[in-house]
Design an enzyme around this catalytic site. Structure first.
Site, PDB file in Angstrom:
ATOM      1  N   TYR A  61       0.822  -1.216   0.000  1.00 45.71           N
ATOM      2  CA  TYR A  61       0.000   0.000   0.000  1.00 45.71           C
ATOM      3  C   TYR A  61       0.853   1.263   0.000  1.00 45.71           C
ATOM      4  O   TYR A  61       0.465   2.281  -0.544  1.00 45.71           O
ATOM      5  CB  TYR A  61      -0.897   0.027   1.243  1.00 45.71           C
ATOM      6  CG  TYR A  61      -2.201  -0.722   1.081  1.00 45.71           C
ATOM      7  CD1 TYR A  61      -2.212  -2.067   0.746  1.00 45.71           C
ATOM      8  CD2 TYR A  61      -3.402  -0.079   1.275  1.00 45.71           C
ATOM      9  CE1 TYR A  61      -3.404  -2.749   0.611  1.00 45.71           C
ATOM     10  CE2 TYR A  61      -4.608  -0.754   1.144  1.00 45.71           C
ATOM     11  CZ  TYR A  61      -4.597  -2.087   0.815  1.00 45.71           C
ATOM     12  OH  TYR A  61      -5.773  -2.745   0.678  1.00 45.71           O
TER      13      TYR A  61
ATOM     14  N   LYS B 194       3.282 -15.598   2.740  1.00 42.46           N
ATOM     15  CA  LYS B 194       3.515 -16.359   1.500  1.00 42.46           C
ATOM     16  C   LYS B 194       5.013 -16.590   1.404  1.00 42.46           C
ATOM     17  O   LYS B 194       5.690 -16.194   0.446  1.00 42.46           O
ATOM     18  CB  LYS B 194       2.953 -15.560   0.308  1.00 42.46           C
ATOM     19  CG  LYS B 194       2.904 -16.309  -1.006  1.00 42.46           C
ATOM     20  CD  LYS B 194       1.899 -17.444  -1.051  1.00 42.46           C
ATOM     21  CE  LYS B 194       2.032 -18.205  -2.362  1.00 42.46           C
ATOM     22  NZ  LYS B 194       1.235 -19.452  -2.362  1.00 42.46           N
TER      23      LYS B 194
ATOM     24  N   ASP C 141      -2.792 -18.487   0.911  1.00 43.00           N
ATOM     25  CA  ASP C 141      -3.796 -19.199   0.100  1.00 43.00           C
ATOM     26  C   ASP C 141      -4.464 -20.290   0.938  1.00 43.00           C
ATOM     27  O   ASP C 141      -5.679 -20.485   0.913  1.00 43.00           O
ATOM     28  CB  ASP C 141      -3.175 -19.744  -1.195  1.00 43.00           C
ATOM     29  CG  ASP C 141      -1.822 -20.420  -0.998  1.00 43.00           C
ATOM     30  OD1 ASP C 141      -1.279 -20.370   0.130  1.00 43.00           O
ATOM     31  OD2 ASP C 141      -1.305 -21.007  -1.965  1.00 43.00           O
TER      32      ASP C 141
ATOM     33  N   ASP D  94      -6.233  -7.103   4.208  1.00 44.10           N
ATOM     34  CA  ASP D  94      -7.372  -6.460   3.543  1.00 44.10           C
ATOM     35  C   ASP D  94      -8.274  -7.526   2.929  1.00 44.10           C
ATOM     36  O   ASP D  94      -9.494  -7.527   3.112  1.00 44.10           O
ATOM     37  CB  ASP D  94      -6.847  -5.500   2.467  1.00 44.10           C
ATOM     38  CG  ASP D  94      -7.970  -4.776   1.752  1.00 44.10           C
ATOM     39  OD1 ASP D  94      -8.973  -4.460   2.413  1.00 44.10           O
ATOM     40  OD2 ASP D  94      -7.851  -4.541   0.540  1.00 44.10           O
TER      41      ASP D  94
ATOM     42  N   ASP E 292     -12.248  -9.139   4.435  1.00 44.26           N
ATOM     43  CA  ASP E 292     -13.520  -9.150   3.696  1.00 44.26           C
ATOM     44  C   ASP E 292     -14.092 -10.570   3.704  1.00 44.26           C
ATOM     45  O   ASP E 292     -15.286 -10.772   3.904  1.00 44.26           O
ATOM     46  CB  ASP E 292     -13.327  -8.690   2.243  1.00 44.26           C
ATOM     47  CG  ASP E 292     -13.605  -7.206   2.062  1.00 44.26           C
ATOM     48  OD1 ASP E 292     -13.316  -6.443   3.000  1.00 44.26           O
ATOM     49  OD2 ASP E 292     -14.108  -6.816   0.990  1.00 44.26           O
TER      50      ASP E 292
HETATM   51  C1  IPM Z   1     -10.356  -1.348   4.148  1.00 43.46           C
HETATM   52  C2  IPM Z   1     -10.636  -0.714   2.816  1.00 43.46           C
HETATM   53  C3  IPM Z   1      -9.483   0.190   2.459  1.00 43.46           C
HETATM   54  C4  IPM Z   1      -8.247  -0.680   2.368  1.00 43.46           C
HETATM   55  C5  IPM Z   1      -9.649   0.981   1.167  1.00 43.46           C
HETATM   56  C6  IPM Z   1     -10.937   1.786   1.157  1.00 43.46           C
HETATM   57  C7  IPM Z   1      -8.466   1.861   0.876  1.00 43.46           C
HETATM   58  O1  IPM Z   1     -10.860  -1.676   1.838  1.00 43.46           O
HETATM   59  O2  IPM Z   1     -10.271  -0.620   5.147  1.00 43.46           O
HETATM   60  O3  IPM Z   1     -10.235  -2.567   4.210  1.00 43.46           O
HETATM   61  O4  IPM Z   1      -8.003  -1.312   1.342  1.00 43.46           O
HETATM   62  O5  IPM Z   1      -7.516  -0.726   3.347  1.00 43.46           O
HETATM   63 MN    MN Z   2     -10.819  -3.724   2.590  1.00 46.21          MN
END
Ligand code: IPM
Ligand code: MN
Length: 353
Positions: A142, A187, A219, A243, A247
C-alpha cells in the site's frame, strides 16, 4: 472520564451510521457519568468536494487533539469510475492511517447465534467462530514505492524489521488475553517480504512460550477460514493479505454490516466499521448501523471502560433478539426498521438499563 472524540462521518451511508454511533455513545456516557465532547471533521469525497483534500490538515489536527476518532466510511462512485481522477477519497483513509501511525488494525470476526442462518457457510461450521485478524496497516504494498506508465507498473511490498516486530508483538499480546494461539499468515514459499516476517516471528515466538504459534500460507489460510473458521484465534498478517482476508472473514458472520474494527498505533486510535460507504444506499435509511455501534464498544474497551463496552454489546444483542433489524438481516415477514429506528431502539434500551 472525559473523552474528546473526533467524528469523521465521511461519505455515502457514513453520516447516517455515524449519527447512530454518536447517539449510542452519548447514552452510555450519560449512564456512566462520563463527559464526552465531539468535534466533527471532513474526510473522503465530502472533503474533496468542500476543500479539495480527502484528509485535510484541519481534520488531521482535530484527530491529533482528540482521544479517539469515530470514523464511518469514505468512497464515491464518481471517483471509482474515473481512473484519471487526480485525487480519490480512499487516499484520505490511507493518509489518516499513515499520519496517525495506525499500524495495527484489529478486526474481530464473530458470529451472532440468531444470525447463523445468514452466513453463506453452514451454521454448524460457523457457530462459535471467534477470531481476531490483526492486519498491518501502514506498510507493505500500500505504501511501498510505486511506478506506472503505459506498458508497465509495479508496487513494492516493502517491510522493515521494526514494522514487523511491533505488529507481531500486538498479535502475541492479544493472544495472551484470548485462547493463546497465533497464526502468522504469509507467503513465505514465494515472497522475500514474507520470509522476513516468518523469520522474525520464529525469533519472537519463544518469548511467548504460553502462546502456540503456527504459520500458514495465505492461500491455505483463505481456504481454512471457510473450512474451519473455529481453528483461528489471532491471525496476524501484512497489509494486503489482511485487507483481502478480512472481507472474507466478514461474510462468515452473515453481514458485512456487523463488524467493527480498531486501528491503533503511535497516535489517536480510530474506530470504524470494516464496511465501505455503500453509496447506492445513501440517504435511504437502510444501512445497518451495528458495525459502527460495535466500534463504539471497541472504543470504550480501548480506554478500559469494559462495563460501558459490555452495555453496548448487550444492547446490540438485545436488538437482534428483538428482531429490530435493518432489511439485510430482517427475518421474513418481520417489522421494518431503518438505520434511525435501530439507533433509537438501542438508545432507549441503554436508557432503560
Ligand atoms: C479497508 C478498505 C481500504 C483498504 C480501502 C478503502 C483503501 O478496503 O479498510 O479494508 O483497502 O484498506
Ligand atoms: Mn478492505
Amino acid at each position: 472520564m472525559e473523552l474528546k472524540i473526533a467524528v469523521l462521518p465521511g461519505d455515502g451511508i457514513g453520516p447516517e451510521i455515524s449519527a447512530v454511533g454518536v447517539a449510542v455513545m452519548d447514552a452510555v456516557c450519560a449512564k456512566f457519568g462520563h463527559k464526552v465532547r465531539y468535534e466533527y471533521a471532513l474526510c473522503g469525497a465530502d472533503a474533496i468536494d468542500k476543500v479539495g483534500d480527502p484528509f485535510p490538515e484541519d481534520t488531521y489536527n482535530i484527530c491529533r487533539q482528540s482521544d479517539a476518532v469515530l470514523f464511518s466510511a469514505v468512497g464515491d462512485p464518481k471517483y471509482d469510475n474515473d481512473p484519471t481522477a487526480p485525487v480519490r477519497p480512499e487516499q484520505g483513509l490511507l493518509a489518516m492511517r499513515k499520519r496517525l501511525g495506525l499500524y495495527a488494525n484489529i478486526r474481530p470476526v464473530q458470529t451472532f447465534k440468531c444470525l447463523l442462518h445468514k452466513s453463506p457457510l453452514r451454521a454448524e461450521l460457523v457457530d462459535g467462530a471467534d477470531f481476531l485478524c490483526i492486519r498491518e496497516l501502514t506498510g507493505g504494498m500500500y505504501f511501498g514505492e510505486k511506478y506506472q506508465d503505459n506498458d508497465k507498473a509495479w508496487d513494492t511490498n516493502y517491510y522493515t524489521r521494526p514494522e514487523v516486530e511491533r505488529i507481531l508483538r500486538v498479535a502475541f499480546e492479544y493472544a495472551r488475553r484470548r485462547r493463546r494461539h497465533v497464526t502468522v499468515v504469509d507467503k513465505a514459499n514465494v515472497l522475500a517480504s514474507s520470509r522476513l516476517w516468518r523469520q522474525i516471528a520464529q525469533e519472537m515466538a519463544p518469548q511467548y512460550p504460553d502462546v502456540t504459534t503456527d504459520y500458514m500460507f495465505v492461500d491455505n489460510a483463505a481456504m481454512k477460514m471457510i473450512q474451519e473458521p473455529r481453528f483461528f484465534d489471532v491471525m496476524v498478517t501484512e497489509n494486503t493479505f489482511g485487507d483481502i482476508l478480512t472481507d472474507e472473514g466478514s461474510v462468515i458472520s452473515g453481514s458485512m454490516g456487523l463488524l467493527p474494527s480498531a486501528s491503533t498505533g503511535d497516535s489517536t486510535p480510530v474506530f470504524e466499521p470494516i464496511h465501505g460507504s455503500w453509496p447506492q444506499a445513501k440517504g435511504q435509511n437502510i444501512a445497518n448501523p451495528l458495525a459502527q455501534v460495535l466500534s463504539v464498544a471497541m472504543l470504550f474497551e480501548h480506554f478500559g471502560l469494559m462495563d460501558e463496552g459490555a452495555l453496548v454489546r448487550r444492547a446490540v444483542d438485545a436488538s437482534l433478539d428483538a428482531n429490530v433489524r435493518t432489511p439485510e438481516i430482517q427475518i421474513e415477514g418481520g417489522a421494518k426498521y431503518g438505520t434511525r429506528e435501530v439507533g433509537a431502539w438501542l438508545v432507549d434500551y441503554i436508557n432503560r438499563q
